[in-house]
Design a protein around this motif. Structure first.
Motif, PDB file in Angstrom:
ATOM      1  N   THR A 210      15.694   1.087   9.983  1.00 41.97           N
ATOM      2  CA  THR A 210      16.587   1.104   8.770  1.00 41.97           C
ATOM      3  C   THR A 210      15.693   1.000   7.490  1.00 41.97           C
ATOM      4  OG1 THR A 210      18.502   0.322  10.020  1.00 41.97           O
ATOM      5  CG2 THR A 210      18.796   0.524   7.864  1.00 41.97           C
ATOM      6  N   TYR A 211      15.945   2.174   6.816  1.00 43.88           N
ATOM      7  CA  TYR A 211      15.049   2.215   5.650  1.00 43.88           C
ATOM      8  C   TYR A 211      15.909   1.870   4.166  1.00 43.88           C
ATOM      9  CZ  TYR A 211      11.967   4.773   8.754  1.00 43.88           C
ATOM     10  OH  TYR A 211      11.181   5.201   9.824  1.00 43.88           O
ATOM     11  N   GLY A 212      15.169   1.329   3.430  1.00 42.75           N
ATOM     12  CA  GLY A 212      15.858   0.943   1.959  1.00 42.75           C
ATOM     13  C   GLY A 212      16.792  -0.179   1.950  1.00 42.75           C
ATOM     14  N   LEU A 213      16.654  -1.240   3.027  1.00 43.35           N
ATOM     15  CA  LEU A 213      17.460  -2.284   2.996  1.00 43.35           C
ATOM     16  C   LEU A 213      17.267  -3.187   1.757  1.00 43.35           C
ATOM     17  CD1 LEU A 213      17.752  -3.376   6.801  1.00 43.35           C
ATOM     18  CD2 LEU A 213      19.532  -2.337   5.372  1.00 43.35           C
ATOM     19  N   LEU A 568       7.292  11.069   2.986  1.00 38.83           N
ATOM     20  CA  LEU A 568       8.530  10.821   3.185  1.00 38.83           C
ATOM     21  C   LEU A 568       8.790   9.455   4.067  1.00 38.83           C
ATOM     22  CD1 LEU A 568      10.371  14.206   3.787  1.00 38.83           C
ATOM     23  CD2 LEU A 568      10.576  12.605   1.785  1.00 38.83           C
ATOM     24  N   THR A 569       9.476   8.411   3.512  1.00 37.44           N
ATOM     25  CA  THR A 569       9.560   7.272   4.185  1.00 37.44           C
ATOM     26  C   THR A 569      10.125   7.513   5.638  1.00 37.44           C
ATOM     27  OG1 THR A 569       9.836   5.972   2.253  1.00 37.44           O
ATOM     28  CG2 THR A 569      10.532   5.074   3.958  1.00 37.44           C
ATOM     29  N   ILE A 570      11.110   8.467   5.807  1.00 39.24           N
ATOM     30  CA  ILE A 570      11.858   8.701   7.039  1.00 39.24           C
ATOM     31  C   ILE A 570      10.761   9.032   8.057  1.00 39.24           C
ATOM     32  CG2 ILE A 570      12.189  11.229   6.863  1.00 39.24           C
ATOM     33  CD1 ILE A 570      14.879  10.587   7.928  1.00 39.24           C
ATOM     34  N   ARG A 572       7.888   7.703   8.550  1.00 42.13           N
ATOM     35  CA  ARG A 572       7.164   6.316   8.959  1.00 42.13           C
ATOM     36  C   ARG A 572       5.666   6.064   8.476  1.00 42.13           C
ATOM     37  NH1 ARG A 572       6.809   3.823  14.297  1.00 42.13           N
ATOM     38  NH2 ARG A 572       6.298   1.856  13.082  1.00 42.13           N
ATOM     39  N   LEU A 573       5.113   7.208   7.970  1.00 45.38           N
ATOM     40  CA  LEU A 573       3.644   7.052   7.532  1.00 45.38           C
ATOM     41  C   LEU A 573       3.601   6.143   6.341  1.00 45.38           C
ATOM     42  CD1 LEU A 573       2.387  10.464   8.282  1.00 45.38           C
ATOM     43  CD2 LEU A 573       1.818   8.225   9.731  1.00 45.38           C
ATOM     44  N   PRO A 574       4.298   6.265   5.455  1.00 45.25           N
ATOM     45  CA  PRO A 574       4.226   5.401   4.225  1.00 45.25           C
ATOM     46  C   PRO A 574       4.403   4.014   4.519  1.00 45.25           C
ATOM     47  CG  PRO A 574       5.498   7.394   3.777  1.00 45.25           C
ATOM     48  CD  PRO A 574       5.205   7.199   5.152  1.00 45.25           C
ATOM     49  N   SER A 575       5.554   3.578   5.366  1.00 48.84           N
ATOM     50  CA  SER A 575       5.613   2.324   5.565  1.00 48.84           C
ATOM     51  C   SER A 575       4.305   1.554   6.479  1.00 48.84           C
ATOM     52  CB  SER A 575       6.884   2.083   6.394  1.00 48.84           C
ATOM     53  OG  SER A 575       6.931   2.914   7.472  1.00 48.84           O
ATOM     54  N   ILE A 576       4.073   2.394   7.358  1.00 50.10           N
ATOM     55  CA  ILE A 576       2.821   1.976   8.279  1.00 50.10           C
ATOM     56  C   ILE A 576       1.511   1.623   7.369  1.00 50.10           C
ATOM     57  CG2 ILE A 576       1.078   2.519  10.061  1.00 50.10           C
ATOM     58  CD1 ILE A 576       3.309   4.216  11.468  1.00 50.10           C
ATOM     59  N   ARG A 577       1.438   2.869   6.276  1.00 53.87           N
ATOM     60  CA  ARG A 577       0.187   2.516   5.476  1.00 53.87           C
ATOM     61  C   ARG A 577       0.320   1.352   4.593  1.00 53.87           C
ATOM     62  NH1 ARG A 577      -3.097   1.475   3.191  1.00 53.87           N
ATOM     63  NH2 ARG A 577      -4.677   2.220   2.044  1.00 53.87           N
ATOM     64  N   THR A 578       1.365   0.979   4.003  1.00 48.71           N
ATOM     65  CA  THR A 578       1.374  -0.011   3.259  1.00 48.71           C
ATOM     66  C   THR A 578       1.627  -1.499   4.009  1.00 48.71           C
ATOM     67  OG1 THR A 578       3.701   0.282   3.095  1.00 48.71           O
ATOM     68  CG2 THR A 578       2.686   1.228   1.238  1.00 48.71           C
ATOM     69  N   ASP A 579       1.963  -1.261   5.204  1.00 42.96           N
ATOM     70  CA  ASP A 579       2.072  -2.480   5.806  1.00 42.96           C
ATOM     71  C   ASP A 579       0.848  -3.089   6.607  1.00 42.96           C
ATOM     72  OD1 ASP A 579       5.004  -2.846   5.771  1.00 42.96           O
ATOM     73  OD2 ASP A 579       5.400  -2.201   7.710  1.00 42.96           O
ATOM     74  N   ILE A 580      -0.142  -2.211   6.676  1.00 43.15           N
ATOM     75  CA  ILE A 580      -1.402  -2.332   7.393  1.00 43.15           C
ATOM     76  C   ILE A 580      -2.199  -2.855   6.328  1.00 43.15           C
ATOM     77  CG2 ILE A 580      -0.831  -1.231   9.637  1.00 43.15           C
ATOM     78  CD1 ILE A 580      -3.219   0.679   8.594  1.00 43.15           C
ATOM     79  N   ASP A 581      -2.117  -2.339   5.110  1.00 41.34           N
ATOM     80  CA  ASP A 581      -3.164  -2.759   3.931  1.00 41.34           C
ATOM     81  C   ASP A 581      -3.828  -4.140   4.066  1.00 41.34           C
ATOM     82  OD1 ASP A 581      -4.230  -0.991   1.800  1.00 41.34           O
ATOM     83  OD2 ASP A 581      -4.003  -2.888   0.767  1.00 41.34           O
ATOM     84  N   VAL A 582      -2.743  -4.962   4.250  1.00 42.42           N
ATOM     85  CA  VAL A 582      -3.252  -6.484   3.897  1.00 42.42           C
ATOM     86  C   VAL A 582      -3.989  -6.929   5.348  1.00 42.42           C
ATOM     87  CG1 VAL A 582      -1.075  -7.357   5.253  1.00 42.42           C
ATOM     88  CG2 VAL A 582      -2.259  -8.824   3.425  1.00 42.42           C
ATOM     89  N   PHE A 583      -3.981  -6.252   6.295  1.00 39.55           N
ATOM     90  CA  PHE A 583      -4.848  -6.515   7.637  1.00 39.55           C
ATOM     91  C   PHE A 583      -6.377  -6.595   7.165  1.00 39.55           C
ATOM     92  CE2 PHE A 583      -2.237  -4.652  11.271  1.00 39.55           C
ATOM     93  CZ  PHE A 583      -1.121  -5.344  10.788  1.00 39.55           C
ATOM     94  N   ALA A 584      -6.795  -6.043   5.943  1.00 41.22           N
ATOM     95  CA  ALA A 584      -7.989  -6.101   5.619  1.00 41.22           C
ATOM     96  C   ALA A 584      -8.501  -7.399   5.067  1.00 41.22           C
ATOM     97  CB  ALA A 584      -8.395  -5.084   4.539  1.00 41.22           C
ATOM     98  N   THR A 585      -7.345  -8.276   4.609  1.00 43.33           N
ATOM     99  CA  THR A 585      -7.722  -9.640   3.944  1.00 43.33           C
ATOM    100  C   THR A 585      -7.006 -10.785   4.662  1.00 43.33           C
ATOM    101  OG1 THR A 585      -5.944  -8.797   2.398  1.00 43.33           O
ATOM    102  CG2 THR A 585      -8.146  -8.593   1.853  1.00 43.33           C
ATOM    103  N   GLN A 803      21.516  11.391   6.071  1.00 47.14           N
ATOM    104  CA  GLN A 803      21.579   9.962   6.593  1.00 47.14           C
ATOM    105  C   GLN A 803      20.546   8.927   5.725  1.00 47.14           C
ATOM    106  OE1 GLN A 803      24.219   8.662   8.109  1.00 47.14           O
ATOM    107  NE2 GLN A 803      24.991  10.684   8.560  1.00 47.14           N
ATOM    108  N   PHE A 804      19.244   9.584   5.682  1.00 39.46           N
ATOM    109  CA  PHE A 804      18.389   8.787   4.950  1.00 39.46           C
ATOM    110  C   PHE A 804      18.917   8.549   3.457  1.00 39.46           C
ATOM    111  CE2 PHE A 804      14.037   8.765   2.720  1.00 39.46           C
ATOM    112  CZ  PHE A 804      13.712   7.534   3.051  1.00 39.46           C
ATOM    113  N   ALA A 805      19.254   9.562   3.004  1.00 43.85           N
ATOM    114  CA  ALA A 805      19.806   9.395   1.456  1.00 43.85           C
ATOM    115  C   ALA A 805      20.894   8.326   1.270  1.00 43.85           C
ATOM    116  CB  ALA A 805      20.051  10.935   1.124  1.00 43.85           C
ATOM    117  N   LYS A 806      21.708   8.517   2.294  1.00 40.91           N
ATOM    118  CA  LYS A 806      22.848   7.493   2.425  1.00 40.91           C
ATOM    119  C   LYS A 806      22.254   6.188   2.587  1.00 40.91           C
ATOM    120  CE  LYS A 806      26.553   8.227   4.904  1.00 40.91           C
ATOM    121  NZ  LYS A 806      27.489   8.467   5.827  1.00 40.91           N
TER     122      LYS A 806
END
Length: 808
Positions: A210-213, A568-570, A572-585, A803-806
């Motif tokens: 569920t995106y955008g919560l 597009l967030t829907i 998945r790639l943007p959220s995966i990219r931002t989530d794993i960035d901290v793995f480096a530190t 649905q994503f826009a909603k």
């Protein structure tokens, strides 16, 4: 282009009356062979003076062009008065009408099209009285003067007048070279049933993206997911009733690796609760601590956090500032944050949910410092309020992992019972005396950090899984998304483009290599009979760095390979990219982890020399000399035979030689600086880039050996061939990335470098044929992939977008 008369001509219905110059051009039948050249030259862009002058000069030498024709041609070649877009459209239509072959899918040059147009008219009708061969040669000369490539220029002209073919099918049919399910079992390794059960659970209705919560709702959703895992017994699996510190650790990592295919906030939340917080109590605490806390942790009745990192210390755990001073009068420890830089920072779970923290602090007894130890410190009451003396600050929105409630913690002389010290390896008795079964303070410190090894292996597993999801999405999209293609034929899948293959295929090979490497490190870590545990721990640290860097690169590459759809967030790639960035530190900054591995390599090298005898030294020097002679032999360095390049013996030999030379040269550089009086810390810092290069070389040799072991132990011919191709691509693409070093040190000659580059291209092309099978072997359920672009032509359905826009 300026016009002098008002005439009409056949062609498209353009709102323009003044086409006199075009009429003049078309009326001169002797100029018909030049029309394709004129059109393509202007359509490619404005002609420069040199090109126009060359064309006018060559045209003036053509016997079939009279003065009137040359005058008209000169006006069409005037750089100060180029044709208008409307005139070019009319010219194109005129060419189409006068060439029967233009609309057919034939490979023609502009000269051949011009000749074909000229043959429409006999000489007595104003045509050209000239041999076809001579005319074609003259037109070829004119074509060359404009720098045009005949067939390519003609293809552009043909595409301008022909309709595109019907769209290609949405889904590209592909041959199956091997059984992806069998390959998945190889990648899974141990606990296949556990992995499959968890995949099935994650694909169920309880787990949906569920995106955008809002922040609080997202965090609450993650806790609900965590509770669902607990309800299915995954919390209890992390804490078996009996056993040493390694028992069931491989099972925990199998769970962790599988969770990496879903929302990474859930993975981190699971890791903090059961791996770091629960693991610290299990591995550092005694039976008393286990009985009191582990069952509550497993059921999620007790949520905790792992408070090690400080704002001012980061990866420097040994010098943490938080203090735990023993008060003999009350038989308590006093936990205190003495400075602002000593505050606990980035503590997962501290922001909202955790009530108990494992706090790492400097143990002080009778003003004697005994180093960093772990203490259980309550930080919230049952109603969620901070306990007296504790201040907590929610760190709020982050770049990623916003389902995890990170927070800061300050302690103001917080008192805890003496038994809250996790004292399996060292503690204070009822008489106020410090005792430890490990006399060495240095060894005791690293033993205290044992939970970090499992954490680093977990980050490695998570990074690999996240990269696999991104690569599966990008590969599926690339196989279905079509762009451009040969004239008169269907557009081709973007995965057929060389650079697209170059981008994705080596990352797929890397994901296989790191999977096999992770399993090998895990097997070493849980093996009680191995005597190289310190090196294994350092290897785990280095692999965490290598895998997280690789995962970040792979996900970013996958995002770019999906174009705007990957943004597009829907999908998945943007959220995966931002989530794993901290793995480096987190769990240790990557550069620090690589230095830890480099130090371990130097220690192993020093151990080899520890005998100190002439014979030991002579043996090592002899081995190095033989390896250098073998690997730098001109016959070897210039061998471009394809079988040789694909050979694991050649690849392993080259990787081993690089590693050995780097460790010897680093040891030599350090010794030289220390002999000159430089402090050892400063000497190592002066060679830090060399140390990281050594760690990287050591890891790539280890990963390649793990890949080769998986390949050679596979008893299925089709799977072994598939693994062999991917192993060769992994090795040669790594060599390609370090061409500079291999050339500088004479392990490769330029001819072999070119051959390796060609072989990488060939392997990428071959891997592309089986790319869908390679990513299907990741065994990621469609519900976990989720991205619409992984299942269609690359456009999310209107309903999905709605649905994503909603949701936003």
């Amino acid at each position: 282009m300026s016009t002098t008369t008002s005439n009409s001509t056949s062609g498209p219905d353009f709102d323009r009356d003044d086409l006199g110059e075009l009429r003049a051009l078309l009326d001169k039948r002797r100029l018909l062979p030049l029309l394709p050249l004129i059109y393509v030259a202007w359509a490619n862009g404005e002609l420069v003076d040199q090109e126009l002058e060359a064309l006018r000069t060559l045209a003036s030498r053509q016997a079939w062009l009279d003065d009137d024709a040359l005058d008209v041609l000169s006006r069409w070649l005037d750089p100060d008065d180029p044709p208008t877009p409307v005139e070019l459209k009319y010219l194109l239509h005129a060419i189409e009408e006068r060439s029967d072959r233009l609309s057919k899918a034939e490979r023609l040059t502009l000269a051949e099209i011009g000749v074909e147009m000229a043959t429409h008219y006999r000489s007595d009708e104003g045509g050209i009285d000239m041999a076809i061969e001579d005319m074609e040669q003259a037109l070829n000369d004119l074509e060359a003067s404009l720098g045009l490539v005949g067939e390519e220029a003609a293809r552009q002209l043909r595409e301008s007048v022909t309709e595109r073919p019907l769209p290609a099918p949405d889904v590209e049919p592909h041959t199956v070279a091997f059984d992806a399910q069998k390959m998945a079992r190889i990648l899974d390794g141990s606990h296949a049933e556990l992995r499959n059960d968890l995949r099935e659970l994650l694909a169920g209705d309880d787990f949906r993206y569920t995106y955008g919560l809002p922040l609080d709702e997202y965090r609450e959703r993650v806790v609900q997911w965590l509770q669902t895992l607990v309800d299915h017994g995954y919390g209890e699996r992390c804490f078996p009733d009996e056993g040493d510190r390694t028992e069931n650790l491989d099972e925990f990592l199998a769970i962790f690796e599988t969770l990496g295919i879903f929302d990474l906030s859930l993975l981190v939340k699971f890791g903090v609760q059961f791996g770091l917080f629960g693991g610290s109590i299990r591995f550092l605490g005694t039976e008393e601590h286990h009985e009191k806390h582990l069952s509550s942790i497993a059921s999620l009745d007790l949520q905790g956090c792992y408070a090690m990192t400080e704002m001012g210390r980061g990866s420097n755990v040994r010098d943490l500032e938080t203090t735990a001073r023993y008060d003999a009068d009350t038989d308590e420890f006093v936990i205190h944050t003495p400075t602002e830089t000593a505050r606990k920072e980035w503590i997962g779970g501290a922001g909202r949910y955790a009530t108990l923290a494992t706090v790492y602090a400097q143990l002080i007894v009778d003003d004697e410092h005994y180093g960093v130890h772990a203490f259980l410190v309550p930080i919230r009451t049952d109603d969620g309020e901070p306990v007296e003396g504790v201040r907590i600050e929610d760190q709020g929105w982050k770049m990623g992992l916003n389902g995890v409630d990170n927070g800061r913690i300050w302690f103001d002389h917080v008192r805890i019972p003496r038994h809250n010290l996790l004292d399996r390896h060292g503690g204070v008795d009822e008489n106020g005396v410090y005792k430890s079964s490990i006399p060495s303070a240095n060894r005791r410190f690293f033993t205290m950090l044992g939970t970090l090894v499992a954490g680093r292996l977990g980050i490695t597993a998570a990074g690999i899984s996240a990269a696999k999801v991104a690569l599966a999405i990008a590969t599926r999209y690339g196989a279905n998304r079509r762009q451009f293609g040969p004239a008169g034929r269907a557009e081709i899948p973007i995965l057929d483009y060389r650079m697209h293959q170059r981008a994705l295929m080596p990352h797929i090979a890397n994901s296989y290599a790191m999977t096999f490497g992770l399993h090998e490190v895990m097997n070493r870590y849980i093996d009680p009979d191995r005597d190289d545990q310190r090196h294994t721990e350092a290897l785990a640290a280095g692999l965490k760095a290598y895998s997280s860097w690789s995962a970040i690169d792979a996900v970013q590459t996958a995002r770019e390979c999906c174009g705007g759809q990957g943004y597009l967030t829907i999908n998945r790639l943007p959220s995966i990219r931002t989530d794993i960035d901290v793995f480096a530190t987190f769990e240790g900054a990557n550069v620090v982890m690589m230095q830890q591995l480099a130090r371990a390599c130097l220690a192993d090298f020093r151990t080899e020399l520890s005998g100190g005898t002439f014979f030991v030294l002579a043996r090592l020097l002899s081995q190095q000399a033989r390896r250098t002679i073998t690997e730098t032999n001109p016959v070897v360095t210039r061998n471009t035979d394809p079988d040789h390049l694909r050979s694991s013996d050649f690849q392993l030999g080259l990787f081993a030689a690089r590693q050995q030379q780097l460790v010897v040269s680093l040891a030599r550089r350090l010794k030289h600086r220390i002999d000159q009086g430089m402090d050892s810390f400063l000497a190592f810092n002066d060679c830090q880039d060399h140390a990281v290069a050594l760690a990287n070389a050591h890891l790539e040799h280890f990963l390649l050996q793990s890949f080769v072991d998986a390949e050679t132990t596979c008893d299925d011919d089709e799977l072994r061939d598939a693994l062999s191709r991917l192993r060769a691509l992994f090795a040669l693409s790594r060599i390609e990335d370090d061409f500079g070093w291999f050339l500088e040190n004479n392990y490769l000659q330029p001819s072999k470098v070119r051959a390796i580059r060609d072989m990488v291209n060939e392997l990428c092309s071959r891997t592309r044929q089986d790319a869908l099978s390679y990513v299907d072997a990741f065994a990621i359920p469609d519900e976990c992939i989720s991205a619409p672009i992984a299942f269609s032509q690359g456009k999310a359905s209107a309903e999905a977008r709605h649905q994503f826009a909603k949701g936003l």
